[in-house]
Design a protein around this motif. Structure first.
Motif, PDB file in Angstrom:
ATOM      1  N   LEU A   1       0.682   4.101  17.763  1.00 15.63           N
ATOM      2  CA  LEU A   1       0.638   4.344  16.733  1.00 15.63           C
ATOM      3  C   LEU A   1       1.447   3.798  15.334  1.00 15.63           C
ATOM      4  N   HIS A   2       1.030   4.091  14.554  1.00  9.96           N
ATOM      5  CA  HIS A   2       0.957   3.596  13.336  1.00  9.96           C
ATOM      6  C   HIS A   2       2.278   4.494  12.576  1.00  9.96           C
ATOM      7  N   SER A   3       3.418   3.029  12.124  1.00  9.00           N
ATOM      8  CA  SER A   3       3.785   3.648  11.017  1.00  9.00           C
ATOM      9  C   SER A   3       3.494   3.080   9.517  1.00  9.00           C
ATOM     10  N   SER A   4       3.919   4.448   8.599  1.00  7.54           N
ATOM     11  CA  SER A   4       4.145   3.702   6.913  1.00  7.54           C
ATOM     12  C   SER A   4       5.074   2.416   6.901  1.00  7.54           C
ATOM     13  N   PHE A   5       5.339   2.376   5.890  1.00  7.19           N
ATOM     14  CA  PHE A   5       5.978   0.640   5.639  1.00  7.19           C
ATOM     15  C   PHE A   5       7.663   1.550   5.137  1.00  7.19           C
ATOM     16  N   PHE A   6       8.645   1.532   4.781  1.00  7.83           N
ATOM     17  CA  PHE A   6       9.962   1.531   4.598  1.00  7.83           C
ATOM     18  C   PHE A   6       9.858   0.923   2.826  1.00  7.83           C
ATOM     19  N   PRO A   7      10.277   1.807   2.482  1.00  9.01           N
ATOM     20  CA  PRO A   7      10.497   0.945   0.689  1.00  9.01           C
ATOM     21  C   PRO A   7      11.186   0.074   0.466  1.00  9.01           C
ATOM     22  N   ALA A   8      10.701  -1.070  -0.128  1.00 14.32           N
ATOM     23  CA  ALA A   8      11.881  -1.721  -0.631  1.00 14.32           C
ATOM     24  C   ALA A   8      12.766  -0.049  -1.845  1.00 14.32           C
ATOM     25  N   LEU A   9      14.302  -0.807  -1.886  1.00 20.74           N
ATOM     26  CA  LEU A   9      15.562  -0.006  -3.021  1.00 20.74           C
ATOM     27  C   LEU A   9      14.757  -0.227  -3.800  1.00 20.74           C
ATOM     28  N   GLN A  10      13.839  -0.552  -4.296  1.00 24.83           N
ATOM     29  CA  GLN A  10      12.887  -1.180  -6.094  1.00 24.83           C
ATOM     30  C   GLN A  10      11.747  -0.306  -6.182  1.00 24.83           C
ATOM     31  N   GLY A  11      11.805   0.211  -4.704  1.00 20.26           N
ATOM     32  CA  GLY A  11      10.339   1.014  -4.763  1.00 20.26           C
ATOM     33  C   GLY A  11       9.454   0.792  -3.992  1.00 20.26           C
ATOM     34  N   ALA A  12       8.631   1.196  -3.497  1.00 26.39           N
ATOM     35  CA  ALA A  12       7.219   1.535  -2.763  1.00 26.39           C
ATOM     36  C   ALA A  12       5.678   0.685  -2.946  1.00 26.39           C
ATOM     37  N   GLN A  13       6.318  -0.270  -4.205  1.00 26.00           N
ATOM     38  CA  GLN A  13       4.918  -1.124  -4.411  1.00 26.00           C
ATOM     39  C   GLN A  13       5.228  -2.284  -2.920  1.00 26.00           C
ATOM     40  N   SER A  14       6.711  -2.293  -2.875  1.00 28.11           N
ATOM     41  CA  SER A  14       6.407  -3.526  -1.777  1.00 28.11           C
ATOM     42  C   SER A  14       6.923  -2.462  -0.566  1.00 28.11           C
ATOM     43  N   LYS A  15       7.607  -3.411   0.975  1.00 26.84           N
ATOM     44  CA  LYS A  15       8.193  -3.205   2.087  1.00 26.84           C
ATOM     45  C   LYS A  15      10.107  -3.407   2.379  1.00 26.84           C
TER      46      LYS A  15
ATOM     47  N   ASP B   1      14.345 -11.106   0.318  1.00 25.94           N
ATOM     48  CA  ASP B   1      14.651 -10.531  -0.677  1.00 25.94           C
ATOM     49  C   ASP B   1      16.349  -9.479  -0.561  1.00 25.94           C
ATOM     50  N   PRO B   2      17.367  -9.950  -0.592  1.00 23.55           N
ATOM     51  CA  PRO B   2      18.468  -9.152  -0.640  1.00 23.55           C
ATOM     52  C   PRO B   2      18.705  -7.920  -1.165  1.00 23.55           C
ATOM     53  N   THR B   3      18.324  -7.761  -2.439  1.00 23.53           N
ATOM     54  CA  THR B   3      18.438  -6.646  -3.149  1.00 23.53           C
ATOM     55  C   THR B   3      17.461  -5.657  -2.422  1.00 23.53           C
TER      56      THR B   3
END
Lengths: 404, 404
Positions: B269-283, B288-290
């Motif tokens: 079962l595959h999940s999508s990624f949990f987005p970075a605070l800065q947006g979904a371009q990265s997880k 990267d603590p911020t």
């Protein structure tokens, strides 16, 4: 494998010896050119100075394997002797790949020397049975090679090692018992790239990832921290590895990574190869039964194999032999006598009488048959006395008795 | 890494999503195009039919992670449901790479879903902590990552797993305790070539041999024979792996070798990624603590990070927002609410009011802050109660309670 090959000039053509952990072959009937191999591998010759120093420090003559140049090369043996001189500890490490239940005469060579070293220097010894390696390389199951490691342990124990000073382990067992061993494996694996193992071992892109990472498994026992039960976590006990020189690539790699792990480089004593019955172009190999005398052979089998297969250095006819003499350098029976006839004077006499043409190959064969029949019968007698409990005792990780 | 990348059309140009176990990035603010990923990876979409079947068989609604498409892809989930229907056993396997003591919100996602699966299907669960992997990949010592595995175990235990049905293990520990695990590792390693891991994981000739062979370590827990204490040597208990889809390459490899070992292919079962605070371009990423809200953050830190960093899908000015409305697809606060606001109706209402321009991003942030402050405070309360003895119990290889 070019990196490991050694060129020989034969008939004006450059021919190459092939020496790596999986193949040993030479185009010369005299076998591998060991002086060239020393140069190529960058090891040091065991010279008279080293032998004298060993004899002086230990107060006893060196084993005839060393005196006769069967063990002919080393790395940092003087460092080991420096330690011994200062009464500081070291340990011995050797091994065997359990690909077959029946070990042969050639397999005994490192163990005989190791036993002599253990007795002479009174040091602990670890013996690795690489059942994981043999699973990866051979058409055998995990269960097969794991079982063979116990069979082989019996033959090794029958060589007479001191149970109080010796730990024998199967990789499958010991990795499953000791985290520190696997930790050291990954420490080595982090420092070695595919490029490096490609260069050292001749791997390519179609090699399985198990083989690619295996060299770290053979490297790890060179470090005393892999044996917390024996060394109580001391990471700085130096290691001396007696082995056939085809195993050197593993330990060149090990010596390369050791300083980066703040571990000590292992020292080495290298033996030459035990020739196949057919001659020294290849070494004795279990996978070719006609090349080998097994530790399970009957007196009759030993006699028949030597008479039938042992390559002769004698003349084509008795007349030619009487006239020109025999060639001890290629005569397999004479070569085997160098390994197993202890008596220096007798060996010398047989050699010179063979060279002069006085003795025929048949006589050397007869001498050899008697010696090997006795040696193998004795081994079989000792092996039959090795119980499963003995094996269990040798193979249990535990404190060994040594005075450091 | 081309093999794993997925093309996105952005402004008429072909841009690529990058998805592998070490990097997830997208050129789109909406994040990775998961429909394309399903096609590329060859998995199946979790569709209404599968959800209905799960709800019918278990007699309860699916977790909102599944209903809302956070878990969006699967391999052979119908096979698992067939077994469940016939009251036949399976087990769950998930994991974590302990590269940092502070886990973040994104790390909770697979564990929350796994806990729901364990409760719903009443099955045993194994959780792998790949301290060996993190040693090989990161600038950390063996001691570091081994210690981190115990720290992370506490956070995982605090998720509320049933100790009677759950075995958590560090690779360093468990490999050093269970020969069967290392045996399976070498079985996989024998069947996978460098060419294959090069294609799957993007390794090259300068990759260390530890990384090259590691995929077999992550594969091995997919086979029930790696856990003799749990399954008593039964080699045929099927495995279901809930994980983020970036881990799929490991299990595509595993599914490829399984039949050749006469083992069962694991289901996924595959999940999508949990987005970075800065947006979904990265997880979200610990490195990267911020970008991250940690499970150790204080209520004030949570508030400040969300207010300061959470990417807004709202208009540039209040006036523009009232006129054009907000974009829930890129608004990070809304996206996080999809994960952590259980109440479907409320989420629906917030979404439509935000889209209409009625609600400002600030309101979504306020809602999210309250929810996360409570969720993380609760987690911290549970974590503080996890004792070293609890950890020891979860991490001891043992029989688990399940009725097969």
């Amino acid at each position: 494998m070019a990196e490991l090959s050694v060129e020989n000039e034969v008939n004006g053509q450059a021919e190459e010896d092939l020496v790596n952990p999986w193949t040993v072959s030479s185009s010369s009937l005299k076998g591998v050119d060991y002086d060239k191999l020393i140069k190529k591998f960058g090891s040091s010759k065991i010279d008279d100075g080293l032998i004298e120093r060993m004899e002086k420090l230990t107060g006893k003559p060196v084993h005839h394997f060393i005196k006769r140049g069967i063990f002919f090369s080393h790395r940092e043996m003087h460092m080991i002797l420096d330690l011994y001189e200062k009464k500081q500890p070291f340990y011995l490490y050797t091994g065997r790949g359990p690909s077959s239940g029946s070990m042969h005469l050639g397999h005994l060579v490192p163990f005989i020397c190791t036993k002599w070293l253990q007795e002479t220097f009174d040091v602990p010894l670890v013996i690795q049975l690489t059942d994981d390696e043999k699973f990866l390389w051979k058409d055998l199951t995990v269960e097969d090679t794991h079982k063979l490691s116990f069979e082989n342990a019996k033959d090794i124990i029958a060589c007479g090692f001191d149970v109080n000073k010796t730990f024998i382990f199967s990789d499958y067992d010991y990795i499953g018992k000791c985290s520190e061993f696997y930790k050291n494996i990954t420490r080595v694996q982090k420092l070695v790239t595919f490029n490096q193992v490609k260069g050292i071992f001749g791997f390519d892109d179609s090699t399985c990832i198990g083989k690619i990472s295996f060299p770290a498994v053979q490297a790890a026992p060179s470090f005393s921290s892999s044996f917390p039960d024996i060394f109580g976590g001391n990471k700085k006990v130096p290691c001396l590895i007696p082995c056939a020189i085809d195993q050197d690539p593993y330990f060149r790699m090990t010596r390369d990574v050791a300083p980066r792990l703040q571990y000590l480089k292992p020292a080495l004593l290298h033996s030459s190869f035990f020739p196949a019955l057919q001659g020294a172009q290849s070494k004795m190999s279990s996978s070719d039964p006609t090349s080998s005398i097994f530790l399970t052979d009957t007196p009759k089998e030993i006699k028949n194999k030597i008479n039938k297969y042992a390559y002769s250095g004698g003349g084509a006819t008795v007349e030619e032999h009487r006239e020109k003499g025999g060639n001890v350098e290629v005569d397999v029976s004479y070569q085997y006598l160098r390994f197993f006839l202890d008596d220096d004077e007798k060996l010398e006499k047989l050699g010179s009488e063979y060279k002069s043409g006085e003795l025929l190959t048949g006589f050397l064969k007869k001498e050899l048959i008697t010696i090997l029949q006795e040696l193998i019968a004795d081994h079989q007698k000792r092996r039959i006395l090795v119980t499963d409990d003995d094996v269990k005792q040798f193979m249990t990780p535990r404190k060994l008795n040594y005075n450091y």
